[in-house]
Design an enzyme around this catalytic site. Structure first.
Site, PDB file in Angstrom:
ATOM      1  N   MET A 192       0.822  -1.204   0.000  1.00 41.80           N
ATOM      2  CA  MET A 192       0.000   0.000   0.000  1.00 41.80           C
ATOM      3  C   MET A 192       0.862   1.263   0.000  1.00 41.80           C
ATOM      4  O   MET A 192       2.064   1.216   0.267  1.00 41.80           O
ATOM      5  CB  MET A 192      -0.924   0.007   1.220  1.00 41.80           C
ATOM      6  CG  MET A 192      -1.932  -1.129   1.244  1.00 41.80           C
ATOM      7  SD  MET A 192      -2.997  -1.110   2.702  1.00 41.80           S
ATOM      8  CE  MET A 192      -3.974   0.375   2.399  1.00 41.80           C
ATOM      9  N   HIS A 193       0.219   2.388  -0.336  1.00 39.65           N
ATOM     10  CA  HIS A 193       0.727   3.745  -0.113  1.00 39.65           C
ATOM     11  C   HIS A 193       1.800   4.207  -1.096  1.00 39.65           C
ATOM     12  O   HIS A 193       2.151   5.392  -1.088  1.00 39.65           O
ATOM     13  CB  HIS A 193       1.288   3.925   1.305  1.00 39.65           C
ATOM     14  CG  HIS A 193       0.422   3.394   2.390  1.00 39.65           C
ATOM     15  ND1 HIS A 193      -0.924   3.699   2.498  1.00 39.65           N
ATOM     16  CD2 HIS A 193       0.691   2.570   3.441  1.00 39.65           C
ATOM     17  CE1 HIS A 193      -1.428   3.091   3.562  1.00 39.65           C
ATOM     18  NE2 HIS A 193      -0.475   2.403   4.138  1.00 39.65           N
ATOM     19  N   ASP A 215      -2.746  -4.731   0.351  1.00 39.18           N
ATOM     20  CA  ASP A 215      -2.273  -6.024   0.855  1.00 39.18           C
ATOM     21  C   ASP A 215      -2.916  -6.423   2.176  1.00 39.18           C
ATOM     22  O   ASP A 215      -3.241  -7.591   2.385  1.00 39.18           O
ATOM     23  CB  ASP A 215      -0.747  -6.064   0.957  1.00 39.18           C
ATOM     24  CG  ASP A 215      -0.144  -4.949   1.796  1.00 39.18           C
ATOM     25  OD1 ASP A 215      -0.892  -4.095   2.320  1.00 39.18           O
ATOM     26  OD2 ASP A 215       1.096  -4.919   1.914  1.00 39.18           O
TER      27      ASP A 215
END
Length: 497
Positions: free
Chosen positions: A81-82, A240
């Protein structure tokens, strides 16, 4: 027989998983890679690395299973992520992606709080501005690389770049989108207020979908590279942690999940947005429609054990390290480890925090240090769980665990003792890729809902129960919690140098 594929675009590898119509794992492959550290506390990857790895992993999957691309009904995606994936109008990558564990954006986090107001930001997004999130990375590029920011037509997350290469569709699912902190958490879509405050155009943000929705189809070019059939549907998937929660069956309130990989996560789903008013835990949309979740995140979990091995005993196997840790016994003879090797998110939100061994004596050796690492990570996870319980998440009686660290019988037992809950594992052990495959199964019509998919496909087994060390570990956790405030000034001083 018909199949689906789950693809997990993780930090150090891309995994491909083949599931049959019943949700059983038929084959699994992985293609590894590294990430770059151009400066201390910076981490980056070029998105092409993920695409090349995805192509390799899928082709290996077909070679291993002898299944043909035409037998696959859908593909689901998940991933780290991110990360900030920036594309220009032609779909070319503007600069390498800045990853989830990058710590360069402290000033940008303050800028976001100043522009929006910290409490207002938490009210809208469910989260404070943290260095790991996507929005501060975007401001950093705008502030430090304006020539690159001027080229940005689309902002994607890592797995969504792979989807773009598979389908030519620029899209994001709600769980990954909410992890950018550009989302209105309750509305499950981009926040016009946050975007306007940060100078991000709505046109730069991709269309949003729920996890099981089919949002594109395999292009002819991607088919020729991967072996998938052109026109194969591709589901939205999830970040995830949300996909991992699907993979272990944590899709309804009351079922808590724990992921023990490079980072460590405690994950609790719910029927409505719930957040900590101080922003110390994270609140995002779930990959399951009309569900949300809270999660606590520690940045160095199993990664702490790998660091110990690589730094102090590079020729020692993890099995031998863990055998020594068992010999050291509960409490590690008074040695405590703080696992803040990459800073920390929950509950301290402190990118300046650093790792430390406290209480070292002549009697201690590698066995005690390893045991202290295992226990310190468990204490950090307990910090996060306690915080979420304090804001209304039910105290778990059992926790569904996944990730490489949970393969250790010793670490499972330490987790059960420290968290004071049974530790369960699921039969597949494939985590996020399995969850992505189940989301694809729903999109393909193999199951009529995510809840139905996990009921039919997820098998749970209890592998550890609290074994009488609760009092010892409560004392150890109290000692652990006291160390961060005592050492915070020293953390900042060491970072300044």
């Amino acid at each position: 027989m018909r199949y689906v594929i789950g693809l997990d675009v993780a930090t150090t590898s891309t995994k491909a998983l083949l599931l049959d119509q019943a949700g059983a794992v038929v084959a699994s492959t992985s293609s590894p890679y590294e990430y770059d550290m151009p400066r201390p506390r910076w981490t980056e990857q070029h998105p092409v690395v993920w695409w090349d790895a995805a192509v390799r992993a899928v082709r290996l999957l077909f070679d291993q299973s002898e299944v043909f691309g035409g037998e696959v009904d859908a593909v689901g995606l998940t991933g780290q992520m991110h990360g900030s994936v920036l594309l220009d109008t032609d779909g070319e990558v503007v600069r390498p992606a800045i990853l989830w564990n990058d710590q360069r954006t402290v000033d940008e986090c303050d800028e976001i709080r100043n522009r929006i107001g910290r409490q207002r930001l938490i009210e809208i997004t469910g989260n404070d501005a943290l260095t790991g999130f996507t929005a501060p990375k975007l401001l950093w590029v705008a502030n430090h690389e304006p020539e690159n920011w001027a080229k940005v037509a689309t902002i994607l997350l890592p797995k969504d770049y792979v989807r773009f290469r598979l389908t030519d569709v620029r899209a994001v699912d709600v769980s990954d989108g909410s992890g950018t902190i550009l989302f209105d958490l309750a509305r499950r879509n981009w926040s016009p207020e946050v975007l306007a405050a940060l100078g991000i155009a709505e046109s730069q943000c991709p269309t949003v979908f729920e996890g099981p929705e089919i949002i594109g189809r395999i292009s002819s070019e991607a088919a020729s590279l991967t072996g998938l059939a052109a026109g194969t549907p591709v589901a939205a998937g999830g970040g995830d942690q949300a996909a991992n929660a699907v993979g272990v069956g944590a899709v309804t309130s009351g079922i808590t999940a724990l992921s023990l990989g490079t980072s460590g996560v405690v994950f609790a789903p719910g029927d409505r947005p719930t957040f900590d008013s101080d922003g110390r835990a994270n609140s995002f949309c779930h990959a399951t429609p009309d569900k949300w979740h809270m999660m606590s995140v520690m940045l160095s979990a199993a990664g702490s054990l790998r660091w110990l091995r690589d730094a102090l005993a590079p020729r020692t196997s993890f099995e031998d390290l863990l055998f020594g840790a068992a010999e050291a016994g509960p409490g590690a003879s008074g040695l405590t480890f703080l696992p803040y090797l990459s800073g920390e998110r929950t509950p301290h939100n402190d990118p300046n925090a650093t790792g430390a061994f406290v209480g070292l004596k002549l009697e201690h050796d590698l066995r005690h240090m390893t045991r202290a690492v295992l226990e310190g990570v468990a204490f950090g996870l307990r910090d996060g769980l306690d915080l979420m319980v304090a804001v209304g998440i039910p105290q778990p009686v059992s926790i569904r665990a996944s990730g490489g660290g949970t393969k250790s019988t010793l670490w499972r037992q330490i987790l059960a003792d420290v968290l004071e809950a049974d530790i369960d594992i699921v039969a597949t052990g494939e985590g996020a890729a399995f969850g992505a495959g189940l989301l694809a199964s729903v999109g393909a019509g193999h199951f009529d809902s995510v809840e139905s998919a996990v009921t039919n496909a997820v098998e749970v087994e209890t592998v550890a129960m609290p074994a009488g060390n609760a009092a010892l570990y409560r004392e150890g956790h109290s000692r652990y919690k006291a160390l961060y405030p005592a050492m915070k000034l020293a953390f900042s001083a060491s970072t300044d140098r």
